[in-house]
Write a protein that holds these residues in place. Structure first.
Motif, short mmCIF file in Angstrom:
data_model
loop_
_atom_site.label_atom_id
_atom_site.label_comp_id
_atom_site.label_asym_id
_atom_site.label_seq_id
_atom_site.Cartn_x
_atom_site.Cartn_y
_atom_site.Cartn_z
N LYS A 189 -2.00 7.39 2.06
CA LYS A 189 -1.08 8.00 1.07
C LYS A 189 -0.88 7.08 -0.13
CE LYS A 189 1.35 10.65 4.51
NZ LYS A 189 2.38 10.49 5.51
N ILE A 190 -0.61 5.78 0.13
CA ILE A 190 -0.36 4.89 -1.01
C ILE A 190 -1.66 4.65 -1.80
CG2 ILE A 190 -0.51 2.71 0.33
CD1 ILE A 190 1.95 2.28 -2.04
N ALA A 191 -2.79 4.62 -1.10
CA ALA A 191 -4.07 4.42 -1.80
C ALA A 191 -4.36 5.62 -2.70
CB ALA A 191 -5.19 4.21 -0.80
N SER A 192 -4.11 6.82 -2.20
CA SER A 192 -4.35 8.02 -3.00
C SER A 192 -3.43 8.06 -4.22
CB SER A 192 -4.14 9.25 -2.11
OG SER A 192 -4.00 10.40 -2.90
N GLN A 193 -2.16 7.78 -3.97
CA GLN A 193 -1.18 7.81 -5.07
C GLN A 193 -1.52 6.77 -6.14
OE1 GLN A 193 3.01 7.51 -3.75
NE2 GLN A 193 3.21 5.87 -5.25
N THR A 194 -1.91 5.57 -5.70
CA THR A 194 -2.23 4.49 -6.64
C THR A 194 -3.53 4.81 -7.38
OG1 THR A 194 -1.12 2.96 -5.16
CG2 THR A 194 -2.56 1.99 -6.82
N ALA A 195 -4.50 5.34 -6.67
CA ALA A 195 -5.77 5.68 -7.30
C ALA A 195 -5.57 6.74 -8.38
CB ALA A 195 -6.75 6.19 -6.24
#
Ligand code: AHR
Length: 503
Positions: A189-195
């Motif tokens: 989730k955090i990787a997707s949001q940051t990406a």
């Protein structure tokens, strides 16, 4: 004993991306301080960088360099490493139980990269920080001007944007040792949001999601599936990390380590393609094998590890593995494995470069020298051009305790049609038998042997050290010959070989 290969330029695996010959510089031990940077050294340039090290890094032929970690990045505040040096804070580095002085930061490291001719690949901290800090760093590096953070970069002496293309979304977030270790779905989730946010700022960047820190993690496979399910549309790569060492005196299994790397890559490719089918995407996710090497990790846990509330040294001697001939043979075989998968492994970083599990060693106030592993990297990086070719391999086999029945010879070929050049990289994993390899090169047309170099030694544990820095080096293999469309070469036991062919 004998083995046979067929090389045909039509048997293409994929185009070799130069990023496969990448490296990795972490703020760890004597990598940066007393490694690449030693202001008092007799070869130091005006910025304090050792020029003897710069020359060796250039000779190694390293494309992209991942920075600044590794485990280090999960506790790193990038702002500490920019601005006037005298104002930069000294910080505790919890990952390696050291003190980070921040004397070398983003600007200085970029300047060093220009000197060695390599490209920057940055990792953002998704362990103890989040999307906003990643965006701030991206604004600082990639926005030309006119905003607070781009202006701060300009005020700090760098007018042009750094233009960093390749970004890692954290490091080894599956590892319980990692600051901010997360579950696959929390990380996804955090990787997707940051990406998504980073791409909103700069759509041209390429992003790497953290895969497993080893194929032997209990979450391996499921981790990739869950992370990619969250991030498939947002990232370009999934990472793989793998380190190998000889365990319990089992040399046969150690020599077959590339079998494990092959399986690792193929499993991650299958998982990524499974998610592709489930999410119905047109896009294909590639692998960034952004940490690989031989590493005697037990030595770190048993001998090197620093502890104590009052003990936070600057640039301690950590992870300074001294590599043998057998280590270099395994290392060369890992490079063969990366090239065999050139269709999907389009980025890789040798971990690491100087002093820390590194092909280059230095002594403070003293020389810099090549470890045994330097040679397979430098030669493969120089000769492997164009496309990787599948070789039709017939090899004797033997049984290993860890990997079962494995071929004794492993090989890959490369072909650069434009330059009219080809290369073959081979290993002999047998501890006792020389193997004569015949290679059908008739499909390449009229080719000549340019060079054949073999790394081998009667003492497979011979090493290069401060006292004997040139004890081990590859030597011309006099058995190599091309006649009537057949290349014949004898591979000594425990050896790595590179053959160069020209039109
Ligand atoms: O390369 C040494 C360490 O290995 C890195 O910091 C980490 O990412 C991995 O576990």
């Amino acid at each position: 004993m004998s083995a046979h290969l067929t090389i045909d330029p039509h048997f293409t695996v994929g185009t070799i991306d130069r990023r496969v010959f990448g490296g990795f510089v972490e703020h760890l031990g004597r990598h940066v301080y007393d490694g690449i940077y030693e202001p008092g050294h007799e070869t130091a340039d005006a910025e304090g960088f050792r020029q003897d090290v710069i020359e060796l890094v250039k000779e190694l032929g390293v494309s992209t360099i991942r920075y600044p970690g590794g485990n280090f990045v999960s506790g790193f505040r990038w702002e500490d490493s920019v601005g006037p040096k005298e104002e930069r804070p000294r910080r505790l580095d919890l990952a390696w139980h050291s003190t980070e002085t921040n004397e070398i930061g983003l600007h200085e490291f970029s300047s060093w990269l220009e000197k060695v001719g390599s490209e920057l690949m940055l990792a953002v901290n998704l362990g103890t920080r989040g999307t906003l800090e990643a965006l701030d760093l991206l604004e600082y590096t990639n926005i030309a001007g006119g905003t607070a953070l781009s202006q701060r970069r300009i005020d700090n002496g760098r007018t042009d944007a750094f233009g960093v293309k390749m970004w890692c979304l954290g490091n080894e977030m599956d590892g319980p040792w990692q600051l901010g270790h997360r579950s696959a779905s929390d990380y996804g989730k955090i990787a997707s949001q940051t990406a998504k946010a980073m791409r909103q700022l700069d759509p041209s960047i390429q992003l790497v999601a953290c895969g497993s820190s080893s194929a032997h993690m209990p979450t391996f496979g499921e981790w990739e599936r869950v992370v990619l399910t969250h991030t498939y549309d947002d990232v370009d790569y999934i990472s793989c990390h793998a380190y190998y060492e000889e365990k319990n005196g089992d040399l046969d299994s150690f020599l077959a380590s590339a079998v494990d790397m092959d399986r690792f890559i193929e499993t991650v490719v299958a998982t990524a393609d499974h998610v592709k089918a489930v999410v119905g995407s047109e896009k294909t996710i590639d692998i960034s094998f952004d940490e690989w090497n031989v590493w005697y990790i037990d030595r770190y846990h048993g001998v090197d590890k620093i502890e104590g509330i009052d003990n936070w040294p600057v640039a301690p001697r950590l992870l300074e593995d001294v590599y043998s001939v057998v280590d270099a043979v395994v290392f060369g075989n890992l490079m063969i494995s990366l090239l065999k998968h050139a269709d999907r492994v389009t980025s890789a970083s040798l971990a690491q470069l100087v002093n820390v599990i590194a092909p280059i060693m230095t002594e403070p106030g003293g020389p810099a020298w090549r470890q045994t592993t330097f040679f397979p990297f430098a030669i493969t990086s120089r000769l492997a051009k164009g496309v990787a070719l599948e070789v039709k391999l017939e090899s004797p086999t033997h049984t290993t305790e860890v990997y079962g029945v494995v071929p004794q010879v492993d090989a890959v070929a490369t072909h650069d049609a434009e330059a009219g050049e080809s290369a073959v990289f081979l290993v002999n994993r047998s501890r006792t038998e020389a193997i004569t390899v015949t290679i059908d090169v008739s499909a390449l047309g009229a080719v000549q042997l340019r060079s054949a170099d073999t790394l081998a030694d009667d003492d497979v544990y011979a090493k290069n050290t401060l006292e004997a820095p040139e004890r081990v080096a590859p030597a011309a293999n006099a058995s190599a010959a091309v006649e009537a469309g057949t290349l014949t070469i004898e591979l000594p036991p425990v050896s790595w070989t590179a053959v160069s062919l020209g039109a």
